[in-house]
Scaffold this motif. Structure first.
Motif, mmCIF file in Angstrom:
data_model
loop_
_atom_site.group_PDB
_atom_site.id
_atom_site.type_symbol
_atom_site.label_atom_id
_atom_site.label_comp_id
_atom_site.label_asym_id
_atom_site.label_seq_id
_atom_site.Cartn_x
_atom_site.Cartn_y
_atom_site.Cartn_z
ATOM 1 N N LEU A 1 0.812 -1.209 0.000
ATOM 2 C CA LEU A 1 0.000 0.000 0.000
ATOM 3 C C LEU A 1 0.851 1.266 0.000
ATOM 4 N N LEU A 2 1.983 1.242 0.702
ATOM 5 C CA LEU A 2 2.885 2.395 0.670
ATOM 6 C C LEU A 2 3.451 2.609 -0.725
ATOM 7 N N ARG A 3 3.770 1.514 -1.408
ATOM 8 C CA ARG A 3 4.255 1.655 -2.791
ATOM 9 C C ARG A 3 3.190 2.294 -3.670
ATOM 10 N N TYR A 4 1.938 1.959 -3.405
ATOM 11 C CA TYR A 4 0.848 2.557 -4.188
ATOM 12 C C TYR A 4 0.763 4.055 -3.949
ATOM 13 N N VAL A 5 0.695 4.496 -2.682
ATOM 14 C CA VAL A 5 0.508 5.928 -2.426
ATOM 15 C C VAL A 5 1.715 6.737 -2.863
ATOM 16 N N TRP A 6 2.893 6.104 -2.899
ATOM 17 C CA TRP A 6 4.102 6.791 -3.357
ATOM 18 C C TRP A 6 4.366 6.553 -4.843
ATOM 19 N N GLN A 7 3.589 5.687 -5.468
ATOM 20 C CA GLN A 7 3.753 5.366 -6.884
ATOM 21 C C GLN A 7 5.186 4.917 -7.177
ATOM 22 N N THR A 8 5.565 3.803 -6.550
ATOM 23 C CA THR A 8 6.924 3.286 -6.706
ATOM 24 C C THR A 8 6.931 1.766 -6.647
ATOM 25 N N ASP A 9 7.965 1.193 -7.250
ATOM 26 C CA ASP A 9 8.221 -0.249 -7.145
ATOM 27 C C ASP A 9 9.376 -0.546 -6.188
ATOM 28 N N ASN A 10 9.858 0.451 -5.469
ATOM 29 C CA ASN A 10 11.021 0.246 -4.606
ATOM 30 C C ASN A 10 10.787 -0.896 -3.618
ATOM 31 N N PRO A 11 11.623 -1.937 -3.652
ATOM 32 C CA PRO A 11 11.470 -3.022 -2.676
ATOM 33 C C PRO A 11 11.616 -2.529 -1.244
ATOM 34 N N MET A 12 12.572 -1.635 -1.009
ATOM 35 C CA MET A 12 12.816 -1.147 0.345
ATOM 36 C C MET A 12 11.890 0.032 0.631
ATOM 37 N N THR A 13 10.631 -0.287 0.913
ATOM 38 C CA THR A 13 9.607 0.690 1.251
ATOM 39 C C THR A 13 8.925 0.180 2.511
ATOM 40 N N GLN B 1 7.525 22.528 -3.796
ATOM 41 C CA GLN B 1 8.664 22.554 -4.707
ATOM 42 C C GLN B 1 8.384 21.669 -5.925
ATOM 43 N N PRO B 2 8.359 22.223 -7.147
ATOM 44 C CA PRO B 2 8.195 21.380 -8.332
ATOM 45 C C PRO B 2 9.363 20.396 -8.454
ATOM 46 N N LEU B 3 9.049 19.152 -8.793
ATOM 47 C CA LEU B 3 10.076 18.115 -8.863
ATOM 48 C C LEU B 3 10.237 17.510 -10.254
ATOM 49 N N GLU B 4 9.377 17.863 -11.192
ATOM 50 C CA GLU B 4 9.504 17.337 -12.538
ATOM 51 C C GLU B 4 10.841 17.761 -13.143
ATOM 52 N N SER C 1 15.334 3.823 -3.391
ATOM 53 C CA SER C 1 15.428 3.267 -4.741
ATOM 54 C C SER C 1 16.592 2.279 -4.836
ATOM 55 N N PRO C 2 16.625 1.452 -5.882
ATOM 56 C CA PRO C 2 17.776 0.571 -6.094
ATOM 57 C C PRO C 2 19.099 1.334 -6.190
ATOM 58 N N ARG C 3 19.090 2.559 -6.747
ATOM 59 C CA ARG C 3 20.321 3.359 -6.823
ATOM 60 C C ARG C 3 20.820 3.697 -5.420
ATOM 61 N N ALA C 4 19.898 4.103 -4.541
ATOM 62 C CA ALA C 4 20.285 4.427 -3.172
ATOM 63 C C ALA C 4 20.715 3.173 -2.422
ATOM 64 N N TRP C 5 20.033 2.052 -2.669
ATOM 65 C CA TRP C 5 20.410 0.790 -2.032
ATOM 66 C C TRP C 5 21.821 0.380 -2.440
ATOM 67 N N ASP C 6 22.159 0.610 -3.691
ATOM 68 C CA ASP C 6 23.499 0.276 -4.172
ATOM 69 C C ASP C 6 24.557 1.112 -3.459
ATOM 70 N N LYS C 7 24.262 2.394 -3.241
ATOM 71 C CA LYS C 7 25.218 3.245 -2.502
ATOM 72 C C LYS C 7 25.375 2.753 -1.072
ATOM 73 N N LEU D 1 7.358 8.811 -7.018
ATOM 74 C CA LEU D 1 8.769 8.536 -6.757
ATOM 75 C C LEU D 1 9.493 8.029 -7.998
ATOM 76 N N ASP D 2 8.943 7.037 -8.674
ATOM 77 C CA ASP D 2 9.641 6.439 -9.819
ATOM 78 C C ASP D 2 9.636 7.373 -11.023
ATOM 79 N N LYS D 3 8.491 7.935 -11.335
ATOM 80 C CA LYS D 3 8.371 8.823 -12.494
ATOM 81 C C LYS D 3 9.286 10.036 -12.370
#
Length: 390
Positions: free
Chosen positions: A63-75, A164-167, A223-229, A195-197
């Motif tokens: 459900l958190l992935r839904y409200v944040w619109q993300t596929d991040n496993p670490m949510t 703050q616009p984030l696009e 995100s996977p990028r942050a997880w990699d760091k 988050l993903d878009k």
């Protein structure tokens, strides 16, 4: 046997039943909690490794992935307030000497910078006047100048009411090979967040605002990028409690004990997220926008002016300029004592200059806007609390 400490008449009040006034919480948070959330929280407590509770944890993540619109496993939901998840984003990806560029346009940008400095980061700052936002060109110039490992921005600045616009910012960060960290404390559940878009690598929020829960849990996503760091760190995460390597072993497939999570708090979060899913995100965002517009129009009819330009104004949190000669505290105090309505005062540089009015989650309803505007009208007409200078 005589106890060394006992309840005497001076302390007898502490043994009476708790009596809490019925406030309408229209400040910067917490907001009033949906009755279904309160009902869910009253269910029997489960152990933090109970199979039923572990299943609920999976549901919360989905459900958190839904409200944040993300596929991040670490949510996950962090056991703590929004500031705990704020610190988690920094603690996991920053090492001593890492450059972090913080966009500061209000109080919570300064909090990000303060936290980052405590982990030994090389903190650089971009600043704007409180109530304004950064352009893509300003962010590009900052990235070119500082070459940070992390860019941190506040999406919804609770102290100013600015969005703050984030696009395009995520693409910009990838161009400069840095992570994008975003505060969504006052936007999640009430304002579009993708988050993903948008290419957001680290995000945090809270439960007591747009999601309509009591305070005490803090949504976190990586995100996977942050997880990699995180996996390439040269040193251990300096905060044991917020180390995502350890928390992933609890929230992930291993289910290894980390701490005693509050099952009842997470019952409430699950129900709040379920309410968001039932309503639908787009409908929920539109509800917040419609009620905010009704508030803005009503404030204008009362001769009051919003602090932030409408194009960058948050529908969840409105800052209203205090007219010259008006005691902002007296107005807030009279609303609370006479009408049981809480609004917020100015914070930091805006102390004494604005009121902060929140329409978040369950509280974003037309009847609440009408009630507040009528109370404000009466306070102004009464003249006890304020002396408007024409």
């Amino acid at each position: 046997m005589t106890l060394p400490f006992s309840i005497d008449e001076r302390h007898r009040i502490h043994t009476t039943q708790l009596d809490v006034p019925p406030r309408l919480l229209l400040g910067p948070g917490p907001a009033n909690v949906h009755p279904r959330v309160l009902a869910a929280m009253s269910l029997p407590t489960l152990g933090h490794l109970d199979p039923c509770y572990l299943e609920l944890m999976d549901e919360i993540q989905t459900l958190l992935r839904y409200v944040w619109q993300t596929d991040n496993p670490m949510t996950i939901s962090v056991s703590g307030t929004g500031s705990a998840a704020m610190e988690a984003t920094l603690a996991n990806v920053l090492e001593p000497g890492d450059v972090i560029l913080v966009g500061i346009m209000g109080y919570f940008g300064y909090r990000l910078a303060d936290m980052a400095s405590r982990y030994g980061a090389d903190v650089r700052k971009l600043t704007k006047a409180w109530g304004e936002v950064f352009s893509l060109d300003e962010l590009r110039e900052g990235l070119e100048t500082h070459r940070p490992a992390v860019l941190a921005l506040v999406h919804a600045e609770t102290s100013t009411g600015a969005r703050q616009p984030l696009e395009g910012v995520g693409e910009l960060c990838r161009e400069f090979n840095c992570l994008l960290l975003v505060d969504t404390v006052t936007s999640l559940g009430g304002v579009p967040v993708f988050l993903d878009k948008w290419g957001i690598d680290l995000a945090y929020s809270c439960t007591q605002k747009g999601l309509g829960c009591p305070p005490g849990l803090a949504p976190f996503s990586m995100s996977p990028r942050a997880w990699d760091k995180l996996q390439k760190r040269r040193s251990p995460v300096a905060n044991w409690y917020l180390d995502m390597n350890l928390l992933n072993r609890y929230w992930g497939s291993e289910r290894i004990y980390h701490h005693t999570a509050s099952s009842n708090m997470n019952y409430g979060l699950r129900e709040a997220l379920r309410l968001a899913a039932e309503e639908g995100l787009e409908q929920r965002w539109q509800r917040h926008q419609n009620n905010a517009r009704l508030l803005w129009e009503g404030l204008a009819d009362l001769g009051l002016v919003c602090h932030v330009r409408e194009e960058f104004r948050l529908p969840t949190l409105t800052t209203v300029r205090v007219p010259e000669g008006v005691d902002s505290k007296a107005v807030a105090r009279q609303l609370l004592t006479d009408y049981n309505i809480e609004i917020g005062l100015g914070l930091g540089e805006l102390a004494g200059q604005v009121w902060r009015i929140g329409l978040m989650g369950y509280n974003s309803r037309r009847e609440n806007v009408v009630l507040l505007l009528e109370a404000l009208r009466k306070v102004i007409a009464n003249g006890k609390a304020i002396d408007i200078v024409n």
